[in-house]
Design a protein around this motif. Structure first.
Motif, mmCIF file in Angstrom:
data_model
loop_
_atom_site.group_PDB
_atom_site.id
_atom_site.type_symbol
_atom_site.label_atom_id
_atom_site.label_comp_id
_atom_site.label_asym_id
_atom_site.label_seq_id
_atom_site.Cartn_x
_atom_site.Cartn_y
_atom_site.Cartn_z
ATOM 1 N N LYS A 79 50.798 44.848 28.892
ATOM 2 C CA LYS A 79 50.230 45.363 27.994
ATOM 3 C C LYS A 79 48.365 45.675 27.802
ATOM 4 O O LYS A 79 48.058 46.678 27.669
ATOM 5 C CB LYS A 79 50.585 44.984 26.646
ATOM 6 N N SER A 80 48.164 44.444 28.457
ATOM 7 C CA SER A 80 46.523 44.263 28.373
ATOM 8 C C SER A 80 46.066 45.579 29.590
ATOM 9 O O SER A 80 45.120 46.156 29.522
ATOM 10 C CB SER A 80 46.219 43.079 28.998
ATOM 11 N N ILE A 81 46.692 45.637 30.837
ATOM 12 C CA ILE A 81 46.375 46.652 31.585
ATOM 13 C C ILE A 81 46.503 47.846 31.326
ATOM 14 O O ILE A 81 45.767 48.827 31.574
ATOM 15 C CB ILE A 81 47.251 46.122 33.100
ATOM 16 N N SER A 120 54.090 36.064 29.004
ATOM 17 C CA SER A 120 52.811 36.110 29.399
ATOM 18 C C SER A 120 52.670 37.421 30.113
ATOM 19 O O SER A 120 51.609 38.068 30.434
ATOM 20 C CB SER A 120 52.308 34.872 29.913
ATOM 21 N N THR A 165 41.710 52.867 27.983
ATOM 22 C CA THR A 165 40.176 52.759 27.561
ATOM 23 C C THR A 165 39.541 53.503 28.899
ATOM 24 O O THR A 165 38.615 54.177 28.423
ATOM 25 C CB THR A 165 39.783 51.453 27.354
ATOM 26 N N LYS A 167 51.139 46.222 37.971
ATOM 27 C CA LYS A 167 51.889 46.310 36.852
ATOM 28 C C LYS A 167 53.628 46.310 37.242
ATOM 29 O O LYS A 167 54.532 45.477 36.442
ATOM 30 C CB LYS A 167 51.782 47.778 36.160
ATOM 31 N N GLN A 224 46.796 48.772 41.123
ATOM 32 C CA GLN A 224 46.938 48.690 39.868
ATOM 33 C C GLN A 224 48.635 48.939 39.482
ATOM 34 O O GLN A 224 49.162 48.115 38.930
ATOM 35 C CB GLN A 224 46.285 49.506 38.932
ATOM 36 N N LYS A 263 46.486 49.062 28.522
ATOM 37 C CA LYS A 263 45.337 49.441 27.453
ATOM 38 C C LYS A 263 44.089 49.363 28.127
ATOM 39 O O LYS A 263 43.134 50.408 27.654
ATOM 40 C CB LYS A 263 45.167 48.216 26.376
ATOM 41 N N MET A 264 43.625 48.483 29.036
ATOM 42 C CA MET A 264 42.458 48.731 30.017
ATOM 43 C C MET A 264 42.398 50.112 30.681
ATOM 44 O O MET A 264 41.338 50.833 30.397
ATOM 45 C CB MET A 264 42.366 47.636 31.227
ATOM 46 N N TYR A 320 54.419 39.885 30.082
ATOM 47 C CA TYR A 320 54.475 41.184 29.349
ATOM 48 C C TYR A 320 53.279 41.471 28.572
ATOM 49 O O TYR A 320 52.765 42.698 28.483
ATOM 50 C CB TYR A 320 55.618 41.218 28.009
ATOM 51 N N ASP A 321 52.546 40.369 28.116
ATOM 52 C CA ASP A 321 51.233 40.617 27.531
ATOM 53 C C ASP A 321 50.289 41.332 28.352
ATOM 54 O O ASP A 321 49.273 41.909 28.023
ATOM 55 C CB ASP A 321 50.736 39.105 26.910
ATOM 56 N N ASN A 322 50.176 40.659 29.636
ATOM 57 C CA ASN A 322 49.486 41.203 30.675
ATOM 58 C C ASN A 322 49.507 42.459 31.055
ATOM 59 O O ASN A 322 48.494 43.463 31.112
ATOM 60 C CB ASN A 322 49.382 40.115 31.954
#
Length: 129
Positions: free
Chosen positions: A30-32, A24, A38, A84, A80, A34-35, A26-28
């Motif tokens: 990756k999401s950060i 979880s 973007t 991370k 941030q 990607k955010m 690691y997924d979070n």
């Protein structure tokens, strides 16, 4: 059920918890990332953009609703970058969860299973095990 087998099942469940948390985090992470990508891409379409380092310096807030006035209050402010780092493979979050799991292993062993296994093996008390 045999207490030794029961204890091993508890240990396996705790280990699965550790692995789920690690996944979880690691997924979070990756999401950060990607955010941030973007945000950089969208801002670049409008003119000068921010760098990843500049975004890393920006604060994020964990919020909760104040039950007295209905407004959102900040309960944690962090950069941030710090966020991370906590989520990274050897970050503070996984180290804390790992240490907590070790304590759980020991507590289940010491508070219950050590004595049960000792009795099952014919020892008078857990200190003989």
């Amino acid at each position: 059920m045999n207490p030794a087998i029961e204890y091993i099942e508890i240990v396996e469940k705790i280990f699965i918890l550790f692995k789920d948390c690690k996944s979880s985090f690691y997924d979070n992470l990756k999401s950060i990332a990607k955010m941030q990508e973007t945000i950089i891409t969208e801002l670049a379409k409008k003119g000068p953009s921010l760098t990843k380092e500049e975004l890393d310096d920006r604060a994020i807030h964990y919020m909760k609703k104040n039950p007295h006035n209905g407004k959102m209050d900040s309960i944690l402010k962090t950069s941030q970058k710090e966020w991370k780092e906590r989520l990274s493979e050897n970050g503070a979050n996984i180290n804390f969860i790992g240490n907590t799991c070790l304590v759980l292993f020991y507590q289940f062993w010491e508070d219950h299973y050590r004595e049960e296994i000792a009795k099952n093996k014919g020892f008078a008390n857990k200190d003989e095990l």
